[in-house]
Design a protein around this motif. Structure first.
Motif, short mmCIF file in Angstrom:
data_model
loop_
_atom_site.label_atom_id
_atom_site.label_comp_id
_atom_site.label_asym_id
_atom_site.label_seq_id
_atom_site.Cartn_x
_atom_site.Cartn_y
_atom_site.Cartn_z
N LYS A 159 33.35 27.28 24.96
CA LYS A 159 34.46 26.53 25.37
C LYS A 159 35.22 27.49 26.31
O LYS A 159 35.68 28.67 25.86
CB LYS A 159 35.48 25.84 24.04
N GLY A 200 38.19 18.07 24.37
CA GLY A 200 37.52 19.19 24.62
C GLY A 200 36.93 19.70 23.38
O GLY A 200 35.82 19.96 23.26
N ILE A 230 32.00 23.88 28.56
CA ILE A 230 32.84 22.79 28.55
C ILE A 230 34.09 23.55 28.93
O ILE A 230 34.69 24.34 28.35
CB ILE A 230 33.20 22.08 27.24
N PHE A 248 29.40 11.64 25.50
CA PHE A 248 30.56 12.57 25.56
C PHE A 248 31.70 11.83 25.12
O PHE A 248 32.64 11.78 25.74
CB PHE A 248 30.64 13.12 26.91
N ALA A 304 33.31 19.58 21.98
CA ALA A 304 32.23 20.83 21.60
C ALA A 304 31.82 20.70 20.36
O ALA A 304 30.59 21.18 20.05
CB ALA A 304 33.23 22.09 21.80
N ILE A 364 30.67 20.89 31.87
CA ILE A 364 31.23 19.54 31.64
C ILE A 364 32.72 20.20 32.04
O ILE A 364 33.21 21.32 31.66
CB ILE A 364 31.38 19.25 30.29
N VAL A 386 27.19 25.69 22.92
CA VAL A 386 28.53 25.46 23.59
C VAL A 386 29.33 26.72 23.62
O VAL A 386 29.50 27.33 22.59
CB VAL A 386 29.18 24.22 22.82
#
Length: 577
Positions: free
Chosen positions: A159, A143, A121, A508, A147, A346, A157
């Motif tokens: 970030k 965001g 992400i 999402f 996550a 993403i 995930v």
């Protein structure tokens, strides 16, 4: 097993006796009817099968009814409309959800949509040319919450923050920092020319440059001076940005440098690879639409065939001076993510970057050869209002409201929750008066107050009904005592947590968690208020040990769901106010 998965499993099992095409059964979906008169849960699987096989949906629904009527937890099954199947679930199955919550049943609390799929992400990614403004804050909260949500649902995930440390905006930053450096050396006020960054946040950077280098930088060649200042100022700006993000309780795993793509020849490698596949060619592009640029002239250049992937025009890969374009860097960056093992990308962009969606999709489809999952989300603008009147909060010179400005006015937990009270692609009005109220008009207070009340209920039970509290702690309670319409309604809402979690993760949309928490808080407060009017509804009834123990269990289950929801939003639950 949560009730949604259990019913889905039983529908699929029945469906295998009805449809020869078992793949269609994977489309089974369980919904909660808007009208409670239509039962507790509903499915349209009969219509899906009927459409696939060209038969009457009600006939399919009747077959389902015959096969599922004797399932123990189903109290009633009804066919509605063109072929919906509505289910009424027995009370003891709803009560079982309380047991699942209290026992921290992993399948209930943290459903597994994925078994460790690697998701990247990328969010915020603001140019390192100044502090974050409040628009960046919305993207940061969205965001980070996304996550947390995906992590809870089994994804692995990462970030990531893309540092735009190459290009013209960095040249402007360097020029401005040098002026602030000269200002620090001379002590004289310097007028910042139009086109440079006027904000006062670069004054401390200039002072630090002066402390670090004295007047040495003035004796160096421009190129050498610029290189030193570039590294110094980008490091300083990223420290400011990291502090702003930390204040928002946002921590990125990776800060990825755009300059590294140039330094490591990743752009050259990516473009050459695409050239071999025929996706790069020499050609011309039309003049920019809108205002005429007197410096623009048609020229033959390297172009990427992004129109093959749905973009509205092919994209140039080099600037007029021969250096790589931002788009070329985007191609290399997408390629790098894929090579790091991410198969789900993403991107979260600000409202001013909505025009980039098509070209980003084109880059991923090209370098990922159509095999990479991807999604681009837009975070719309934030408007500050106070009692409906627009407010300008900036305390610094410059044209934006910084994250630091807002956090000085409003607690960070309030900011995080409010940022998720609207879907990310809808404009958000942030009402400064409302968020400071201690009333149900303030959504954060309303949810936190529910948690505080539950803490008080449990403490009250331990103090005034120790026998009931001991029964509750030892799980010696009878959930069938939770029989009022209000209690059953609240339990059904708690039971929908896995469904809410799944829907939020698949689409999402972490704002669904905020909405759900508000709904839970509203139902709880309503039940608590009934106890003020009628002692029979009180959570702690000293004369009824059994009922008190059971209602303490209900209160604890509500608390656990609230805590889990707030954890996804990134908020610490309060025990007192």
């Amino acid at each position: 097993m949560n009730i949604f998965n259990q019913l889905k499993q039983d529908i699929i099992q029945a469906g295998q006796k009805i449809s020869t095409d078992h793949s269609v059964l994977a489309l089974t979906n369980i919904e909660i009817p808007k009208d409670p008169l239509n039962g507790d849960l509903s499915t349209n699987i009969a219509m899906i099968i009927a459409a696939k096989e060209g038969i009457n949906p009600r006939e399919v629904a009747i077959k389902f009814k015959e096969l599922m009527s004797n399932i123990p937890y189903i109290a009633h099954l009804e066919i509605a409309g063109p072929g919906f199947i509505n289910f009424t679930i027995k009370a003891d199955r709803w009560h079982n959800c309380i047991q699942q919550i209290l026992s921290d049943d992993e399948e209930f609390i943290s459903i597994k949509i994925s078994e460790g799929e690697k998701v990247n992400i990328e969010f915020v990614s603001a140019n390192p040319t100044g502090p974050l403004h409040i628009g960046h804050a919305r993207g940061a909260v969205y965001g980070d919450a996304l996550a947390r949500l995906l992590d809870k649902c089994g994804y692995k995930v990462t970030k990531e923050y893309y540092v735009n440390d190459a290009g013209s905006q960095i040249d402007i930053l360097i020029q401005t920092a040098i002026l602030r450096y000269k200002q620090a050396l001379t002590g004289e006020e310097i007028l910042i020319p139009t086109g440079l960054y006027p904000g006062e946040y670069l004054i401390p950077v200039g002072i630090k440059l002066a402390e670090e280098f004295g007047d040495k930088l003035l004796t160096l060649a421009d190129n050498e001076c610029n290189n030193i200042v570039k590294q110094f100022v980008i490091t300083a700006m990223l420290a400011i940005i990291a502090n702003d993000l930390h204040a928002l309780k946002v921590e990125h795993d990776i800060f990825f440098s755009e300059q590294s793509l140039h330094d490591n020849n990743l752009i050259d490698t990516t473009v050459n690879s695409l050239r071999k596949t025929g996706l790069v060619y020499e050609g011309t592009i039309p003049a920019p639409k809108g205002k005429i640029d007197p410096n623009w002239q048609e020229r033959t250049q390297a172009l990427f065939k992004s129109t093959m992937f749905g973009d509205d025009q092919d994209r140039p890969l080099q600037k007029s001076d021969g250096s790589w374009s931002y788009f070329a860097a985007d191609l290399a960056y997408a390629k790098d993510k894929i090579q790091r093992g991410f198969n789900n990308l993403i991107y979260i962009l600000g409202a001013d970057h909505s025009g980039y969606v098509a070209r980003i999709k084109a880059t991923i489809q090209a370098v990922g050869e159509g095999k990479i999952k991807h999604d681009i989300k837009i975070c719309q603008l934030v408007n500050f209002v106070e009692n409906g009147i627009p407010v300008k909060m900036s305390k610094r010179k410059g044209s934006f409201t910084t994250v630091k400005d807002v956090i000085e006015e409003v607690d960070v937990d309030i900011i995080r929750f409010i940022m998720l009270t609207r879907k990310n692609d809808a404009i958000l009005d942030f009402d400064l008066a409302k968020v400071k109220e201690q009333s149900k008009e303030n959504p954060v207070f309303y949810v936190q107050y529910a948690h505080v009340r539950i803490v008080s209920i449990l403490a009250n039970g331990a103090e005034h009904t120790p026998q009931a509290y001991e029964k509750f702690i030892n799980k010696q309670f009878d959930l069938s005592l939770l029989a009022s319409e209000e209690e059953i309604g609240l339990i059904k809402l708690l039971a929908s947590w896995p469904k809410i979690l799944e829907g939020a993760a698949k689409h999402f949309e972490p704002h669904r968690i905020a909405f759900y928490l508000l709904n839970v808080a509203a139902r709880f407060h309503a039940l608590w208020n009934l106890g003020k009017e009628n002692n029979d509804y009180r959570f702690v009834i000293e004369s009824d040990i059994e009922l008190t123990a059971t209602r303490l269990a209900l209160a604890k289950a509500i608390q656990k769901i609230i805590v889990n929801g707030l954890e996804i939003i990134g908020i610490q639950p309060m025990d007192k106010m």
